[in-house]
Design an enzyme around this catalytic site. Structure first.
Site, PDB file in Angstrom:
ATOM      1  N   ASP A  81       0.823  -1.202   0.000  1.00 59.50           N
ATOM      2  CA  ASP A  81       0.000   0.000   0.000  1.00 59.50           C
ATOM      3  C   ASP A  81       0.861   1.257   0.000  1.00 59.50           C
ATOM      4  O   ASP A  81       1.387   1.666   1.032  1.00 59.50           O
ATOM      5  CB  ASP A  81      -0.903  -0.027   1.233  1.00 59.50           C
ATOM      6  N   ASP A 281      -1.777   5.038  -6.016  1.00 55.41           N
ATOM      7  CA  ASP A 281      -2.026   4.318  -4.769  1.00 55.41           C
ATOM      8  C   ASP A 281      -2.182   2.820  -5.032  1.00 55.41           C
ATOM      9  O   ASP A 281      -3.216   2.368  -5.517  1.00 55.41           O
ATOM     10  CB  ASP A 281      -3.293   4.869  -4.111  1.00 55.41           C
TER      11      ASP A 281
END
Length: 449
Positions: A81, A281
């Site tokens: 992440d 992201d």
């Protein structure tokens, strides 16, 4: 269609915590101002670290890396992440509520991060946190846009890492020991042990490794459309040519991997949509555009496919918009000629364009329909932020270069590692030695040499 009908298939990273939930529990260290000073010790970093990555966009919805933690080291599957800082894994202290996971919860040692530690302050930033005593432990709570959460305390332990040159580092890093995880009843959480936070803040594993002199402050991932791929820390695997670079934004959403503003094109023609703030992201499965851009894009796509033997498949709840053909599709290749490439042209770099071919924004659902993997970000509270997620990263090396404050991308075969060997090194940089992390893509790479 109601959002709750398909949220189980969508992973949205903790980037959304601070964007959606401006409350006491919004503890992203990435919200601190990014330092513009390049490390003076960068030349001391000797090598890079590579992790095999497992996963896919659909149906799994996430990619995880295998990370060894502890002494003796034990493997844990962590969702990669780049949209959040804090790395955490499910933890037995004891575990109040842990979700089903591939490994037993981590058992911490007695090395707790103190409340007075600057890392604790960074996890709580911008909120202040009170420490009654220097002996107090550092607690954390993260809450996600899908209403999932993790509650726990910060600890430190060994993270044994093997460089591609064969040497081994054993840094001691801080991370979250999560003893209480919550998800909505209708959610299907990822089958991982936790989150690998690779954001820009002090609590990020990447930032910690850099400050300890273990690797340069560079992270990259290569996610394969066929599933799996690899993740790397350091800059040795950054291609020497062909990379499209654009500066990291320091004025817009600087707490995340922001690329500034972009203009949206479809089929090489402008849509009239400009000044879209873009964030990369890896913790998000799909790509999100703000409501105006999304509606314009969807209208363009619908107009382009008129008369092409495709019809709306409203009964397919895999994603909000799906199309069906005369018979079920088996792959995007069968339907991609009906769709045009989508391009983002970045304002800060004259020639920086991110082209999304149909393979980078369509999935084939379990029903054999083609579904649009670009979603309306306004419906999940993203407001004007436009998120580029895993579906649009496929078959590209994405590089987050914090050393030079830039983000880059280049097409790549993510099923195999890039060429990092040399003629004088029969062991190919140490990757083919017997070692606990040499699995999956490493085995295939070494066998092919």
């Amino acid at each position: 269609m109601d959002l709750d009908q398909f949220t189980h298939s969508i992973m949205i990273s903790s980037l959304l915590i601070c964007l959606l939930l401006p409350f006491q529990g919004c503890y992203s260290a990435a919200t601190q101002p990014r330092s513009s000073t390049k490390s003076t010790s960068a030349d001391q970093f000797s090598s890079s670290v590579v992790f095999p990555v497992t996963g896919n966009v659909y149906p799994r919805g996430y990619y995880h890396a295998t990370v060894n933690i502890g002494n003796p080291p034990k493997p844990y599957f962590l969702d990669i992440d780049t949209g959040s800082d804090l790395t955490w894994l499910q933890c037995d202290v004891p575990c109040v509520k842990c979700l089903p996971a591939p490994h037993k919860p981590y058992k911490p040692n007695k090395d707790l991060v103190a409340c007075m530690d600057p890392l604790c302050a960074s996890v709580h930033y911008p909120e202040t946190h009170d420490c009654e005593s220097s002996k107090d432990q550092c607690d954390y709570e993260v809450q996600y846009a899908d209403h999932g959460s993790s509650l726990g305390l910060l600890v430190k332990d060994w993270f044994p890492l093997q460089y591609i040159n064969g040497s081994v580092a054993k840094p001691r890093l801080a991370f979250g020991c999560g003893y209480n995880q919550e998800v909505l009843a209708n959610m299907d959480p990822p089958y991982t042990d936790g989150i690998l936070g690779l954001g820009v803040g002090k609590a990020s594993i990447l930032r910690q490794l850099h400050e300890l002199g273990v690797t340069r402050n560079v992270v990259g991932h290569c996610l394969s459309s066929q599933g799996d791929g690899y993740l790397f820390f350091g800059d040795e695997l950054v291609p020497s040519s062909g990379v499209v670079w654009t500066p990291m934004s320091t004025t817009e959403i600087e707490k995340y991997y922001s690329l500034g503003s972009a203009e949206l094109f479809v089929g090489g023609k402008t849509t009239g949509i400009k000044n879209l703030p873009i964030v990369f992201d890896s913790g998000s499965t799909y790509t999100y555009l703000n409501e105006k851009a999304y509606k314009v894009l969807l209208t363009k796509i619908m107009n382009d496919i008129k008369g092409k033997h495709l019809s709306k498949a409203d009964e397919d709840e895999s994603l909000p918009v799906c199309w069906k053909g005369s018979k079920p599709f088996k792959s995007v290749q069968e339907v991609k000629n009906n769709f045009k490439p989508i391009t983002l042209s970045f304002a800060k770099s004259k020639n920086a364009r991110l082209q999304l071919d149909p393979e980078a924004y369509l999935i084939i659902s379990k029903h054999g329909n083609a579904c649009l993997g670009i979603l309306n970000g306004s419906e999940v509270g993203l407001d004007n932020v436009n998120l580029i997620g895993d579906i649009s990263f496929l078959d590209k090396i994405i590089i987050y270069d914090n050393e030079n404050q830039r983000i880059g991308w280049v097409p790549a075969n993510c099923n195999k590692l890039p060429n990092v060997d040399n003629d004088d090194d029969p062991d190919y940089g140490g990757m083919c030695k017997a070692y606990g992390s040499n699995m999956g893509i490493f085995q295939a790479y070494c066998a092919a040499r």
